[in-house]
Design a protein around this motif. Structure first.
Motif, PDB file in Angstrom:
ATOM      1  N   GLY A 143       0.818  -1.202   0.000  1.00  0.00           N
ATOM      2  CA  GLY A 143       0.000   0.000   0.000  1.00  0.00           C
ATOM      3  C   GLY A 143       0.854   1.255   0.000  1.00  0.00           C
ATOM      4  O   GLY A 143       0.569   2.227  -0.702  1.00  0.00           O
ATOM      5  N   GLU A 144       1.942   1.220   0.772  1.00  0.00           N
ATOM      6  CA  GLU A 144       2.831   2.383   0.809  1.00  0.00           C
ATOM      7  C   GLU A 144       3.532   2.591  -0.531  1.00  0.00           C
ATOM      8  O   GLU A 144       3.893   3.708  -0.888  1.00  0.00           O
ATOM      9  N   HIS A 145       3.724   1.510  -1.258  1.00  0.00           N
ATOM     10  CA  HIS A 145       4.438   1.627  -2.534  1.00  0.00           C
ATOM     11  C   HIS A 145       3.565   2.123  -3.679  1.00  0.00           C
ATOM     12  O   HIS A 145       4.064   2.332  -4.776  1.00  0.00           O
ATOM     13  N   ILE A 146       2.272   2.299  -3.422  1.00  0.00           N
ATOM     14  CA  ILE A 146       1.412   2.862  -4.481  1.00  0.00           C
ATOM     15  C   ILE A 146       1.932   4.246  -4.863  1.00  0.00           C
ATOM     16  O   ILE A 146       1.840   4.655  -6.004  1.00  0.00           O
ATOM     17  N   VAL A 147       2.493   4.945  -3.902  1.00  0.00           N
ATOM     18  CA  VAL A 147       2.969   6.300  -4.189  1.00  0.00           C
ATOM     19  C   VAL A 147       4.490   6.354  -4.296  1.00  0.00           C
ATOM     20  O   VAL A 147       5.091   7.404  -4.104  1.00  0.00           O
ATOM     21  N   ASP A 148       5.097   5.209  -4.614  1.00  0.00           N
ATOM     22  CA  ASP A 148       6.545   5.221  -4.769  1.00  0.00           C
ATOM     23  C   ASP A 148       6.949   5.648  -6.171  1.00  0.00           C
ATOM     24  O   ASP A 148       8.099   5.972  -6.423  1.00  0.00           O
ATOM     25  N   TYR A 149       5.963   5.644  -7.083  1.00  0.00           N
ATOM     26  CA  TYR A 149       6.142   6.199  -8.422  1.00  0.00           C
ATOM     27  C   TYR A 149       7.322   5.633  -9.188  1.00  0.00           C
ATOM     28  O   TYR A 149       8.060   6.354  -9.850  1.00  0.00           O
ATOM     29  N   ILE A 150       7.509   4.311  -9.071  1.00  0.00           N
ATOM     30  CA  ILE A 150       8.451   3.652  -9.973  1.00  0.00           C
ATOM     31  C   ILE A 150       7.913   3.883 -11.384  1.00  0.00           C
ATOM     32  O   ILE A 150       8.627   4.245 -12.290  1.00  0.00           O
ATOM     33  N   ASP A 151       6.629   3.681 -11.532  1.00  0.00           N
ATOM     34  CA  ASP A 151       5.931   4.084 -12.742  1.00  0.00           C
ATOM     35  C   ASP A 151       4.446   4.108 -12.406  1.00  0.00           C
ATOM     36  O   ASP A 151       4.015   3.475 -11.449  1.00  0.00           O
ATOM     37  N   LEU A 152       3.667   4.840 -13.191  1.00  0.00           N
ATOM     38  CA  LEU A 152       2.257   5.000 -12.816  1.00  0.00           C
ATOM     39  C   LEU A 152       1.479   3.689 -12.963  1.00  0.00           C
ATOM     40  O   LEU A 152       0.736   3.306 -12.071  1.00  0.00           O
ATOM     41  N   GLU A 153       1.645   3.012 -14.089  1.00  0.00           N
ATOM     42  CA  GLU A 153       0.919   1.755 -14.261  1.00  0.00           C
ATOM     43  C   GLU A 153       1.346   0.755 -13.193  1.00  0.00           C
ATOM     44  O   GLU A 153       0.533   0.009 -12.660  1.00  0.00           O
ATOM     45  N   GLU A 154       2.642   0.740 -12.902  1.00  0.00           N
ATOM     46  CA  GLU A 154       3.148  -0.168 -11.885  1.00  0.00           C
ATOM     47  C   GLU A 154       2.554   0.171 -10.518  1.00  0.00           C
ATOM     48  O   GLU A 154       2.206  -0.710  -9.739  1.00  0.00           O
ATOM     49  N   ALA A 155       2.419   1.460 -10.232  1.00  0.00           N
ATOM     50  CA  ALA A 155       1.839   1.883  -8.962  1.00  0.00           C
ATOM     51  C   ALA A 155       0.424   1.318  -8.821  1.00  0.00           C
ATOM     52  O   ALA A 155       0.030   0.846  -7.755  1.00  0.00           O
ATOM     53  N   LEU A 156      -0.335   1.364  -9.900  1.00  0.00           N
ATOM     54  CA  LEU A 156      -1.708   0.876  -9.846  1.00  0.00           C
ATOM     55  C   LEU A 156      -1.738  -0.635  -9.658  1.00  0.00           C
ATOM     56  O   LEU A 156      -2.558  -1.170  -8.899  1.00  0.00           O
ATOM     57  N   ALA A 157      -0.818  -1.330 -10.329  1.00  0.00           N
ATOM     58  CA  ALA A 157      -0.766  -2.791 -10.186  1.00  0.00           C
ATOM     59  C   ALA A 157      -0.408  -3.163  -8.747  1.00  0.00           C
ATOM     60  O   ALA A 157      -1.028  -4.046  -8.139  1.00  0.00           O
ATOM     61  N   VAL A 158       0.560  -2.463  -8.184  1.00  0.00           N
ATOM     62  CA  VAL A 158       0.956  -2.722  -6.802  1.00  0.00           C
ATOM     63  C   VAL A 158      -0.221  -2.457  -5.853  1.00  0.00           C
ATOM     64  O   VAL A 158      -0.436  -3.182  -4.888  1.00  0.00           O
ATOM     65  N   GLY A 159      -1.006  -1.438  -6.166  1.00  0.00           N
ATOM     66  CA  GLY A 159      -2.172  -1.129  -5.350  1.00  0.00           C
ATOM     67  C   GLY A 159      -3.164  -2.273  -5.340  1.00  0.00           C
ATOM     68  O   GLY A 159      -3.733  -2.607  -4.296  1.00  0.00           O
ATOM     69  N   SER A 160      -3.374  -2.893  -6.479  1.00  0.00           N
ATOM     70  CA  SER A 160      -4.320  -4.004  -6.527  1.00  0.00           C
ATOM     71  C   SER A 160      -3.766  -5.236  -5.825  1.00  0.00           C
ATOM     72  O   SER A 160      -4.483  -5.932  -5.106  1.00  0.00           O
ATOM     73  N   ILE A 161      -2.483  -5.501  -6.014  1.00  0.00           N
ATOM     74  CA  ILE A 161      -1.888  -6.669  -5.360  1.00  0.00           C
ATOM     75  C   ILE A 161      -1.937  -6.480  -3.840  1.00  0.00           C
ATOM     76  O   ILE A 161      -2.259  -7.410  -3.099  1.00  0.00           O
ATOM     77  N   GLY A 162      -1.655  -5.274  -3.401  1.00  0.00           N
ATOM     78  CA  GLY A 162      -1.716  -4.987  -1.966  1.00  0.00           C
ATOM     79  C   GLY A 162      -3.118  -5.167  -1.406  1.00  0.00           C
ATOM     80  O   GLY A 162      -3.312  -5.771  -0.355  1.00  0.00           O
ATOM     81  N   GLN A 163      -4.096  -4.638  -2.136  1.00  0.00           N
ATOM     82  CA  GLN A 163      -5.477  -4.782  -1.661  1.00  0.00           C
ATOM     83  C   GLN A 163      -5.921  -6.235  -1.655  1.00  0.00           C
ATOM     84  O   GLN A 163      -6.638  -6.679  -0.761  1.00  0.00           O
TER      85      GLN A 163
END
Ligand SMILES: [Fe+2]
Ligand SMILES: [Fe+2]
Lengths: 379, 295
Positions: A143-163
């Motif tokens: 969840g914290e890595h959603i805003v780590d901005y490695i890349d925007l699409e990646e941020a969204l993918a990480v958000g779903s995996i976290g959830q």
């Protein structure tokens, strides 16, 4: 699995008929020559209406979902809490229910004195409860890595995996017989000494370690889900009493397995990228080694006490099962294409109270608001 | 043409020939919004690991993911118009662009989060509804996707506020009230200086990218949110905002010089936001290159 179609002379046709509306898929055509496709599509789908736009795309240039992707695409059933109706219903229900009664904070921080049941053989539910702890911590870290901005699409993918990791942790508790307040108490009010996370958890810090940790946890959950599904199928409908894995577990466990396999693929792609890139190769190799050498304890849960929600009669999983699961995990993790795994040859056991400062910080932060309120306020 | 504005403007799609002012204006609007979504979300991220229940944490994480998703869809609009996404955060770090006043603050308490969220979200919805009537259609469609998600954020904010107001103790409820009073003036300022008299000279209004003036949007927002806030049980101090017999809302005018100072990175959390973004970009640069290099 999404796939790339093979019929190379087919073109899908998209048209926009009004200003401001989105493009719609209107059908397909066959065109042996690419340069004729757009004109043929115009004669097929643009004869009657004024079109604003006409787009034609070769079918073999597309990646399309398959019938068995439907479960993964069912966002409303997978993430009901993100529909506007969900908080609305919560608010309505809680208005109707009487205000929470202040009760003694029984159970909070009582972990150190709680009775343990180490004499019993661990059962499947013990293994699941331990993995739920890992998933809960992993979900929060992601969840914290959603805003780590490695890349925007990646941020969204990480958000779903976290959830999904959080959701799976919650589902596992429900399957094990916890109601919602009990699940919250378990995740929020338990002292670290009462947690039985994998030693992988203490390494869930920097991005390469999260990739490695995400990979082994996803693999472990998929392996245990597969095993549980097999056990549940053979157990049949008559053995579904209590929190014992039975037929009632099947739908949820299969969904968890399917989603975790998607996560596993995601982390594998990352592992390959970090291992192949000169700048990140060494750092990732070290993180991957450190995480995998800690991952021998994935199926090494000790029995949880009945007070923690496990029925006393849970069937023991036994050391043989741990060996089988560990072998399957090794096979799954070994296929990732990254640098050498240091996964131990055989399964290890978990210890109470590990997780290091990663878990300690997460627990104390999780309590700051909660401890200021009377029990029962938050749901 | 269903999307034509009241002024009868022509609408544009990506590859249509269009006046430079429309193209550049749309690019700037989209890039500014992308920046604000991506940096604005940080004030909620700071509370994610303190969210006090499993369900609340899920909802908050979903909201945070959505905000980054909003940043993404509008960044895509800007990228198609020639603004590379990397530049959106870089321009901010290097002082070429600024974030809205409201994102220069942090929540001091959990009780402040609910009213802060509620006011911010509802103001954003009102503003997006207005901007979605603009003449650049890819941006208008992106805003409609954003609006749909904002309605979840809005309901979530209502639920969060309501939870404390119904089940919290007197002190906790008082902090919700304080949070409301703290954030209301900030949002009034966020919606921009009065422009009723000057709107017709605003080029963005003239070309159809800014369909409504600041005052219009502010009135529409107050019309919507004040009854909601009252129904929740919060007190709306007439010194802060009151309705004239004409139906128009009156409020204490923000100190615009002060607002400008905040926007120029002079707010209590301005430096914290800059530091966060800079650290994240630095830390992750090699991983970003790995992702792109291997793909
Ligand atoms: Fe947003
Ligand atoms: Fe939002």
């Amino acid at each position: 699995m999404p796939h790339i179609p093979t019929d190379s002379d087919v073109y899908e046709v998209f048209a926009q008929s009004g200003h401001g509306t989105a493009l719609n898929h209107v059908g397909s055509i066959v065109s042996p020559r690419p340069d004729a496709a757009w004109h043929l599509a115009k004669e097929t789908y643009g004869r009657r209406d004024d079109l604003v736009k006409l787009w034609v795309v070769r079918r073999t240039d597309m990646i399309v979902s398959s019938a068995d992707d439907r479960g993964l695409l069912a966002a409303k059933t997978r993430m009901p809490y993100r529909q506007p109706g969900f908080p609305t219903a919560r608010r309505r229900d809680r208005s109707a229910s009487p205000p929470a009664v202040a009760a003694p904070r029984e159970g909070r921080d009582s972990g150190l004195t709680e009775r343990r049941d180490d004499a019993r053989e661990p059962g499947l539910t013990d293994l699941w409860l331990a993995l739920a702890d890992d998933l809960f911590v992993l979900g929060n870290r992601l969840g914290e890595h959603i805003v780590d901005y490695i890349d925007l699409e990646e941020a969204l993918a990480v958000g779903s995996i976290g959830q999904e990791a959080l959701a799976h942790a919650g589902t596992i508790l429900v399957l094990c017989g916890f109601d919602q307040p009990a699940a919250d108490a378990r995740f929020f009010d338990r002292a670290q000494a009462q947690w039985q996370v994998s030693r992988v958890v203490e390494r869930l810090t920097d991005w390469p370690s999260l990739v490695a940790g995400g990979l082994v946890i996803a693999a472990a959950v998929a392996v245990l889900a597969e095993q549980t599904a097999e056990a549940a199928q053979t157990a049949g409908a008559e053995q579904t009493a209590g929190a014992e894995p039975g037929a009632a577990w099947l739908p949820a466990i299969t969904a968890i397995r399917d989603e975790q396999l998607v996560h596993l693929d995601h982390w594998r792609r990352w592992a390959r990228a970090l291992a192949a890139w000169p700048e990140t190769r060494t750092e990732f190799a070290r993180a991957y080694a450190e995480v995998t050498e800690r991952a021998g304890d994935m199926f090494g849960a000790r029995p949880q006490s009945p007070a923690q929600g496990v029925p006393a009669g849970a069937a023991p999983a036994g050391p043989a099962l741990a060996v089988t699961l560990h072998e399957r995990l090794a096979a799954l993790v070994g296929e990732n294409g990254g640098p050498g795994s240091r996964l131990p040859d055989g399964p290890g056991t978990r210890t109470w109270g590990v997780g290091g400062s990663a878990l300690a910080d997460s627990l104390s932060r999780g309590r700051t608001v909660r401890d200021e309120y009377a029990p029962g306020v938050f749901s | 043409m269903p999307m034509a504005t009241a002024a009868g403007h022509r609408c544009y799609e990506l590859w249509d020939p269009m006046p430079d002012e429309v193209r550049e204006g749309a690019r700037r609007f989209a890039a500014v919004q992308a920046l604000n979504e991506l940096v604005g979300v940080l004030q909620y991220v700071e509370w994610l690991d303190r969210a006090p229940s499993h369900t609340r944490r899920q909802m908050l994480m979903a909201k945070i993911q959505d905000e980054v998703g909003h940043g993404h869809v509008v960044a895509r609009v800007a990228e198609d118009l020639g603004m590379p996404r990397e530049r959106i955060l870089l321009d901010y770090l290097e002082g070429r662009t600024k974030i809205h006043n409201i994102f220069h603050y942090s929540f001091a308490t959990w009780e402040e989060v609910g009213p802060g969220l509620l006011l911010t979200n509802s103001a954003a919805i009102t503003q997006f509804q207005s901007l979605a009537k603009g003449v650049y259609l890819p941006y208008a469609r992106a805003l409609r996707k954003v609006e749909r998600e904002e309605s979840f954020h809005y309901q979530h904010a209502l639920d969060l506020t309501h939870e404390i107001l119904t089940h919290g103790d007197a002190e906790q409820r008082r902090r919700v009230q304080e949070g409301f009073e703290l954030w209301l003036p900030r949002i009034l300022a966020y919606l921009g200086p009065p422009d009723t008299d000057t709107l017709h000279t605003n080029r963005m209004w003239q070309v159809g990218l800014k369909p409504d003036g600041n005052d219009e949007v502010r009135q529409a927002w107050l019309n919507k949110i004040i009854p909601v806030v009252r129904k929740l049980g919060l007190h709306v101090d007439p010194a802060l905002v009151r309705q004239a017999p004409s139906g128009e809302w009156e409020f204490e005018m923000p100190d615009w010089a002060q607002v400008k100072k905040v926007i120029a990175n002079g707010g209590p959390s301005s430096q914290r936001r800059l530091d966060w973004v800079r650290r994240a970009l630095d830390r992750n640069a090699p991983y970003r290159r790995a992702l792109q290099g291997v793909a």
